[in-house]
Write a protein that holds these residues in place. Structure first.
Motif, PDB file in Angstrom:
ATOM      1  N   ASN A 347       0.882  -1.118   0.005  1.00  0.00           N
ATOM      2  CA  ASN A 347       0.254   0.097   0.216  1.00  0.00           C
ATOM      3  C   ASN A 347       0.841   1.315  -0.228  1.00  0.00           C
ATOM      4  OD1 ASN A 347       0.542   0.992   2.792  1.00  0.00           O
ATOM      5  ND2 ASN A 347      -0.142  -1.156   2.884  1.00  0.00           N
ATOM      6  N   MET A 348       0.567   2.368  -0.490  1.00  0.00           N
ATOM      7  CA  MET A 348       1.284   3.361  -0.622  1.00  0.00           C
ATOM      8  C   MET A 348       0.541   4.889  -0.295  1.00  0.00           C
ATOM      9  SD  MET A 348       3.368   4.581  -3.597  1.00  0.00           S
ATOM     10  CE  MET A 348       4.027   6.335  -3.850  1.00  0.00           C
ATOM     11  N   SER A 349       0.130   5.378   0.257  1.00  0.00           N
ATOM     12  CA  SER A 349      -1.074   6.970   0.432  1.00  0.00           C
ATOM     13  C   SER A 349      -0.273   7.554  -0.096  1.00  0.00           C
ATOM     14  CB  SER A 349      -0.425   7.568   1.554  1.00  0.00           C
ATOM     15  OG  SER A 349      -1.441   6.021   2.721  1.00  0.00           O
ATOM     16  N   VAL A 350      -0.824   8.579  -0.330  1.00  0.00           N
ATOM     17  CA  VAL A 350       0.366  10.410  -1.104  1.00  0.00           C
ATOM     18  C   VAL A 350      -1.034  11.734   0.051  1.00  0.00           C
ATOM     19  CG1 VAL A 350       0.619  11.475  -2.875  1.00  0.00           C
ATOM     20  CG2 VAL A 350       0.212   9.719  -3.338  1.00  0.00           C
ATOM     21  N   ILE A 351      -0.234  12.105   0.525  1.00  0.00           N
ATOM     22  CA  ILE A 351      -0.022  12.866   1.610  1.00  0.00           C
ATOM     23  C   ILE A 351      -0.631  14.216   0.404  1.00  0.00           C
ATOM     24  CG2 ILE A 351      -0.583  14.214   3.952  1.00  0.00           C
ATOM     25  CD1 ILE A 351      -0.840  11.265   4.600  1.00  0.00           C
ATOM     26  N   LEU A 352      -1.624  15.716   0.602  1.00  0.00           N
ATOM     27  CA  LEU A 352      -1.750  16.207  -0.887  1.00  0.00           C
ATOM     28  C   LEU A 352      -3.043  16.908   0.302  1.00  0.00           C
ATOM     29  CD1 LEU A 352      -4.186  15.894  -2.289  1.00  0.00           C
ATOM     30  CD2 LEU A 352      -2.168  14.652  -3.419  1.00  0.00           C
ATOM     31  N   ARG A 353      -2.658  19.033  -0.456  1.00  0.00           N
ATOM     32  CA  ARG A 353      -3.264  19.707  -0.377  1.00  0.00           C
ATOM     33  C   ARG A 353      -4.995  18.884  -0.292  1.00  0.00           C
ATOM     34  NH1 ARG A 353      -1.654  23.427   3.918  1.00  0.00           N
ATOM     35  NH2 ARG A 353       0.229  23.408   3.842  1.00  0.00           N
ATOM     36  N   GLU A 354      -5.873  18.940  -0.040  1.00  0.00           N
ATOM     37  CA  GLU A 354      -7.350  18.765  -0.010  1.00  0.00           C
ATOM     38  C   GLU A 354      -7.689  19.759  -1.416  1.00  0.00           C
ATOM     39  OE1 GLU A 354      -9.514  18.090   3.291  1.00  0.00           O
ATOM     40  OE2 GLU A 354     -10.662  16.992   2.115  1.00  0.00           O
ATOM     41  N   GLU A 355      -7.255  20.929  -1.122  1.00  0.00           N
ATOM     42  CA  GLU A 355      -8.100  22.067  -2.311  1.00  0.00           C
ATOM     43  C   GLU A 355      -7.572  21.809  -3.620  1.00  0.00           C
ATOM     44  OE1 GLU A 355      -5.930  25.887   0.252  1.00  0.00           O
ATOM     45  OE2 GLU A 355      -4.635  25.228  -1.377  1.00  0.00           O
ATOM     46  N   GLN A 356      -6.649  20.627  -3.597  1.00  0.00           N
ATOM     47  CA  GLN A 356      -5.719  20.235  -5.371  1.00  0.00           C
ATOM     48  C   GLN A 356      -7.214  19.475  -5.655  1.00  0.00           C
ATOM     49  OE1 GLN A 356      -2.450  20.973  -5.562  1.00  0.00           O
ATOM     50  NE2 GLN A 356      -2.016  19.101  -3.966  1.00  0.00           N
ATOM     51  N   LEU A 357      -7.724  18.839  -4.910  1.00  0.00           N
ATOM     52  CA  LEU A 357      -8.688  17.719  -5.505  1.00  0.00           C
ATOM     53  C   LEU A 357     -10.436  18.456  -5.929  1.00  0.00           C
ATOM     54  CD1 LEU A 357      -8.328  14.508  -3.525  1.00  0.00           C
ATOM     55  CD2 LEU A 357      -7.033  15.200  -5.748  1.00  0.00           C
TER      56      LEU A 357
END
Ligand code: ASP
Length: 448
Positions: A347-357
């Motif tokens: 498994n792999m997770s990518v953490i990012l700023r929510e507003e970008q989605l």
């Protein structure tokens, strides 16, 4: 020679202008002054930059803009009147704004950048004018004249290395030089702004260019606190921080200093001092190359909300060469920047700023991940907060992480994610956004 940068609240009205003039003229080494646009005068006030953004939007949408334009000029008028300055400077400001609107009416990005930049530009003219009015030799220096050349990315400029040679020549000029923060010029001659809060970047660039002995960053707090004072009441003040610690803390929500602003001074080892315009005798916080961290391995705790995690699992992911690259390529294609990529075997997770989605992006990204990577499962976990425990001394101290996890357990907070880079200057924890303040308080208890 010192560079003194004054943030928005330090130049918000006439009273603040007087304080700035006193500070600048009290020390003959303060030769380079960088100013922001007028900030908030009171809590509900609007920053000049936000007013200018509104003005640009009105012009772009061909809406009636005269009212907002009048508000902008009125803010300078208030300062001019209260300082008892001759009113002709207001004509200079008004015609400058009108000229920008007329020149760029059909180039929205250029218009936005030029109007945003005018906030600091006109304020610098005003500050130089005021210092001269008080009998000092002071000159406004336009960033093009100073040699601040930047990449042509509206709202996201980066300094071009060839700038520094020309900036160094500012040392030969006489008097106090007042330079507007927040923008430079592209090689094709256009005004381009740095990211929001970017006057700090200008100050740092000037300090590096002239090889200043100190970069003073004047704001409205006595020092940098080890934790956000709106979360922990009366937290301890920091006397010293290293560049790396400041970089990590400002990345994760310490808004006192722009996270891109350290790079120019860091390379040359020029110390930064964060000071209070309203209390200039307070010693402030020094940001330096090294500090003695024997007694305080942890320097600070920062947190920020608004993150999400894309969680992906696929059986035998660890055997699939290129999986990570293809996943990140999908994000790159969408212009998404990511913060961290914690991973397990399958498994792999990518953490990012929510507003970008926002909008349609989320659906597109998830569909592509499913289709192109043939994953077993992909989901999004929202409302995450990241907490950073930062300190150069952690590298040589045993038990720092244990203290944090024990504190979370006592406060009954579930850790969604843990991450520590090889530099060991910071440790990151992901928690649910609604638990973040409790989590920060629990960490403050154990470290401070
Ligand atoms: N005035 C700009 C802003 O509000 C830049 C700055 O103040 O540093 O973002």
């Amino acid at each position: 020679m010192k560079v003194a940068k004054f943030g928005g609240s330090s130049v918000a009205n006439a009273e603040q202008f007087r304080k700035v003039a006193n500070i600048v003229t009290a020390d003959p080494e303060r030769k380079f002054v960088v100013v922001s646009a007028p900030g908030k005068r009171f809590k509900e006030d609007t920053k000049m930059t936000d007013l200018l953004i509104l003005l640009a939007k009105k012009v772009i949408e061909e809406d009636v803009y005269e009212g907002v334009l009048a508000q902008v000029v009125a803010r300078y008028d208030e300062i001019v009147t209260d300082l008892g300055l001759p009113r002709d400077i207001l004509d200079v400001i008004s015609s400058n704004l009108q000229q920008i609107i007329d020149t760029y009416a059909d180039q929205p990005e250029r218009l936005m950048d030029a109007l945003k930049a005018s906030g600091e530009d006109n304020n610098a003219k005003l500050m130089a004018h005021y210092l001269r009015h008080l009998g000092h030799e002071a000159h406004y220096v336009n960033p093009k004249d100073a040699g601040i050349f930047v990449t042509d990315e509206p709202g996201n400029a980066q300094i071009l290395p060839q700038s520094y040679e020309q900036i160094a020549k500012l040392k030969e000029r006489s008097g106090i030089l007042v330079i507007p923060g927040f923008f430079g010029y592209s090689l094709s001659g256009h005004v381009v702004t740095f990211p929001r809060g970017g006057s700090d970047i200008t100050g740092s660039i000037i300090a590096a260019g002239v090889h200043a002995t100190l970069y003073e960053n004047f704001t409205d707090v006595d020092s940098i606190y080890c934790v956000n004072p709106s979360i922990v009441e009366n937290p301890c003040q920091l006397r010293e921080l290293t560049y790396r610690e400041m970089r990590e803390l400002s990345y994760a929500g310490f808004s006192v200093f722009h996270d891109e602003a350290l790079q120019p001074v860091y390379k040359l080892g020029i110390p930064v001092c964060v000071k209070n315009t309203n209390n200039p005798d307070a010693p402030g916080t020094f940001i330096v190359a090294t500090r003695d961290h024997r007694h305080q391995p942890v320097a600070g705790i920062a947190s920020d909300t608004g993150f999400c995690s894309i969680n992906i699992s696929k059986y035998l992911m660890n055997r699939e060469i290129g999986f990570g690259r293809r996943l990140l390529q999908i994000l790159e294609d969408e212009g998404i920047s990511y913060e961290h990529t914690p991973s397990g075997i399958d498994n792999m997770s990518v953490i990012l700023r929510e507003e970008q989605l926002a909008g349609d992006v989320e659906r597109r990204v998830l569909e592509r991940i499913e289709k192109e990577l043939q994953v077993d499962e992909v989901s999004i976990e929202r409302d995450l907060a990241l907490i950073m425990v930062v300190g150069e001394g952690m590298e040589r101290s045993v038990g720092i992480a244990a203290k944090a996890t024990a504190a979370f357990a006592r406060a009954n907070i579930n850790i969604e994610m843990i991450n520590q880079g090889s530099s060991e200057v910071s440790m990151m924890f992901g928690v649910k956004a609604d638990a973040v303040e409790r989590a920060v308080r629990a960490l403050y208890e154990v470290y401070f």
